[in-house]
Scaffold this active site. Structure first.
Site, PDB file in Angstrom:
ATOM      1  N   CYS A   1       0.971  -1.153  -0.226  1.00  0.00           N
ATOM      2  CA  CYS A   1      -0.015   0.077  -0.091  1.00  0.00           C
ATOM      3  C   CYS A   1       0.826   1.158  -0.008  1.00  0.00           C
ATOM      4  O   CYS A   1       1.795   1.389   0.998  1.00  0.00           O
ATOM      5  CB  CYS A   1      -0.781   0.116   1.051  1.00  0.00           C
ATOM      6  SG  CYS A   1      -1.870   1.767   1.386  1.00  0.00           S
TER       7      CYS A   1
ATOM      8  N   CYS B   1       0.633   3.466   3.082  1.00  0.00           N
ATOM      9  CA  CYS B   1       0.999   2.861   4.505  1.00  0.00           C
ATOM     10  C   CYS B   1       2.696   3.214   4.166  1.00  0.00           C
ATOM     11  O   CYS B   1       3.361   3.550   5.315  1.00  0.00           O
ATOM     12  CB  CYS B   1       0.869   1.303   4.594  1.00  0.00           C
ATOM     13  SG  CYS B   1      -0.902   0.929   5.097  1.00  0.00           S
TER      14      CYS B   1
ATOM     15  N   ASP C   1       0.395  16.250  -2.718  1.00  0.00           N
ATOM     16  CA  ASP C   1       0.053  15.167  -3.602  1.00  0.00           C
ATOM     17  C   ASP C   1       1.030  15.535  -4.866  1.00  0.00           C
ATOM     18  O   ASP C   1       1.412  16.283  -5.423  1.00  0.00           O
ATOM     19  CB  ASP C   1      -1.502  15.450  -4.126  1.00  0.00           C
ATOM     20  CG  ASP C   1      -1.977  14.510  -5.077  1.00  0.00           C
ATOM     21  OD1 ASP C   1      -3.176  13.797  -4.645  1.00  0.00           O
ATOM     22  OD2 ASP C   1      -1.608  14.313  -6.149  1.00  0.00           O
TER      23      ASP C   1
ATOM     24  N   HIS D   1      -4.295   1.573   8.346  1.00  0.00           N
ATOM     25  CA  HIS D   1      -4.865   1.335   7.097  1.00  0.00           C
ATOM     26  C   HIS D   1      -6.365   0.750   6.867  1.00  0.00           C
ATOM     27  O   HIS D   1      -6.762  -0.135   7.625  1.00  0.00           O
ATOM     28  CB  HIS D   1      -3.901   0.119   6.341  1.00  0.00           C
ATOM     29  CG  HIS D   1      -4.539  -0.125   4.933  1.00  0.00           C
ATOM     30  ND1 HIS D   1      -3.863   0.302   3.821  1.00  0.00           N
ATOM     31  CD2 HIS D   1      -5.517  -0.953   4.546  1.00  0.00           C
ATOM     32  CE1 HIS D   1      -4.585  -0.182   2.921  1.00  0.00           C
ATOM     33  NE2 HIS D   1      -5.465  -0.926   3.167  1.00  0.00           N
TER      34      HIS D   1
ATOM     35  N   ASN E   1     -12.591  10.698  -1.978  1.00  0.00           N
ATOM     36  CA  ASN E   1     -12.919   9.992  -3.051  1.00  0.00           C
ATOM     37  C   ASN E   1     -13.211   8.476  -2.430  1.00  0.00           C
ATOM     38  O   ASN E   1     -12.521   7.749  -1.839  1.00  0.00           O
ATOM     39  CB  ASN E   1     -11.971   9.658  -4.319  1.00  0.00           C
ATOM     40  CG  ASN E   1     -12.009  11.289  -5.007  1.00  0.00           C
ATOM     41  OD1 ASN E   1     -12.900  11.826  -5.119  1.00  0.00           O
ATOM     42  ND2 ASN E   1     -10.741  11.677  -5.430  1.00  0.00           N
TER      43      ASN E   1
ATOM     44  N   THR F   1      -8.378   5.887  -6.438  1.00  0.00           N
ATOM     45  CA  THR F   1      -7.261   5.066  -7.240  1.00  0.00           C
ATOM     46  C   THR F   1      -6.355   4.352  -5.722  1.00  0.00           C
ATOM     47  O   THR F   1      -5.612   3.404  -6.104  1.00  0.00           O
ATOM     48  CB  THR F   1      -6.185   5.954  -7.981  1.00  0.00           C
ATOM     49  OG1 THR F   1      -5.933   6.962  -7.222  1.00  0.00           O
ATOM     50  CG2 THR F   1      -7.069   6.385  -9.328  1.00  0.00           C
TER      51      THR F   1
ATOM     52  N   HIS G   1      -8.105   8.580   2.303  1.00  0.00           N
ATOM     53  CA  HIS G   1      -7.218   9.885   2.426  1.00  0.00           C
ATOM     54  C   HIS G   1      -8.115  11.099   2.271  1.00  0.00           C
ATOM     55  O   HIS G   1      -9.229  10.951   1.476  1.00  0.00           O
ATOM     56  CB  HIS G   1      -5.992   9.623   1.454  1.00  0.00           C
ATOM     57  CG  HIS G   1      -6.559   9.556  -0.073  1.00  0.00           C
ATOM     58  ND1 HIS G   1      -6.787   7.990  -0.169  1.00  0.00           N
ATOM     59  CD2 HIS G   1      -6.946  10.148  -1.035  1.00  0.00           C
ATOM     60  CE1 HIS G   1      -7.191   7.935  -1.536  1.00  0.00           C
ATOM     61  NE2 HIS G   1      -7.008   9.379  -2.031  1.00  0.00           N
TER      62      HIS G   1
HETATM   63  P1  AMP Z   1      -7.491   9.059  -5.025  1.00  0.00           P
HETATM   64  O1  AMP Z   1      -7.962   9.203  -6.494  1.00  0.00           O
HETATM   65  O2  AMP Z   1      -8.680   9.892  -4.221  1.00  0.00           O
HETATM   66  O3  AMP Z   1      -7.478   7.839  -4.631  1.00  0.00           O
HETATM   67  O4  AMP Z   1      -6.273   9.963  -4.929  1.00  0.00           O
HETATM   68  C1  AMP Z   1      -5.122   9.362  -4.990  1.00  0.00           C
HETATM   69  C2  AMP Z   1      -4.103  10.650  -4.752  1.00  0.00           C
HETATM   70  O5  AMP Z   1      -2.933  10.173  -4.554  1.00  0.00           O
HETATM   71  C3  AMP Z   1      -4.027  11.256  -6.293  1.00  0.00           C
HETATM   72  O6  AMP Z   1      -4.366  12.676  -6.218  1.00  0.00           O
HETATM   73  C4  AMP Z   1      -2.421  10.780  -6.787  1.00  0.00           C
HETATM   74  O7  AMP Z   1      -1.784  12.052  -7.347  1.00  0.00           O
HETATM   75  C5  AMP Z   1      -1.891  10.792  -5.306  1.00  0.00           C
HETATM   76  N1  AMP Z   1      -0.629   9.995  -5.128  1.00  0.00           N
HETATM   77  C6  AMP Z   1      -0.417   8.751  -5.736  1.00  0.00           C
HETATM   78  N2  AMP Z   1       0.772   8.234  -5.318  1.00  0.00           N
HETATM   79  C7  AMP Z   1       1.348   9.512  -4.694  1.00  0.00           C
HETATM   80  C8  AMP Z   1       2.611   9.419  -3.921  1.00  0.00           C
HETATM   81  N3  AMP Z   1       3.574   8.512  -4.062  1.00  0.00           N
HETATM   82  N4  AMP Z   1       2.824  10.620  -3.555  1.00  0.00           N
HETATM   83  C9  AMP Z   1       1.968  11.552  -3.415  1.00  0.00           C
HETATM   84  N5  AMP Z   1       0.665  11.282  -3.786  1.00  0.00           N
HETATM   85  C10 AMP Z   1       0.299  10.253  -4.463  1.00  0.00           C
HETATM   86 ZN    ZN Z   2      -2.244   1.523   3.460  1.00  0.00          ZN
END
Ligand code: AMP
Ligand code: ZN
Length: 111
Positions: A4, A7, A30, A46, A86, A94, A99
């Protein structure tokens, strides 16, 4: 949880631009910002969705919201901000680790 990404960020196992952390949450930038300021507030615990929020997780989320409110001025969000959580496929979730998106730093469209 293994494999994850959030995590691993919370544990410091992969890099992130952290702006705040304590024993319960981390807040970091982000990687693909959708506003001038785009932060993610991630509980260290988690779980994927609000549907999995039991009593302790619910209390944790309430504390996280209150902390965001207190920290906002120090995060450059004194003029206001938007929180987004989301949930599931239709919302485009995603990362399956709950979060809170924190968006601000400029006027935000609302349509
Ligand atoms: P969600 O679509 O609500 O699941 O948002 C996931 C968010 O995590 C997206 O805006 C991504 O740009 C962000 N994200 C994914 N991997 C990373 C990372 N390694 N560091 C910072 N943000 C991330
Ligand atoms: Zn996690």
């Amino acid at each position: 949880m293994e494999n994850c990404v959030f995590c691993k960020i919370a544990a410091g196992e992969i890099p992130s631009a952290k702006v705040y952390e304590d024993d319960e949450i981390v807040i970091f930038k982000d990687i693909e910002p959708k506003a001038k300021i785009h932060l993610l507030c991630v509980p260290r615990a988690h779980f994927a969705t609000l549907a999995e929020a039991d009593g302790e997780r619910t209390a944790l989320l309430a504390r996280a919201l209150a902390k965001i409110g207190r920290l906002a001025p120090d995060l450059g969000l004194a003029e206001g901000y938007r929180l987004v959580v989301n949930q599931g496929e239709n919302a485009g979730q995603t990362v399956m680790h709950l979060h809170i998106h924190i968006l601000g730093g400029e006027p935000l469209a609302w349509e």
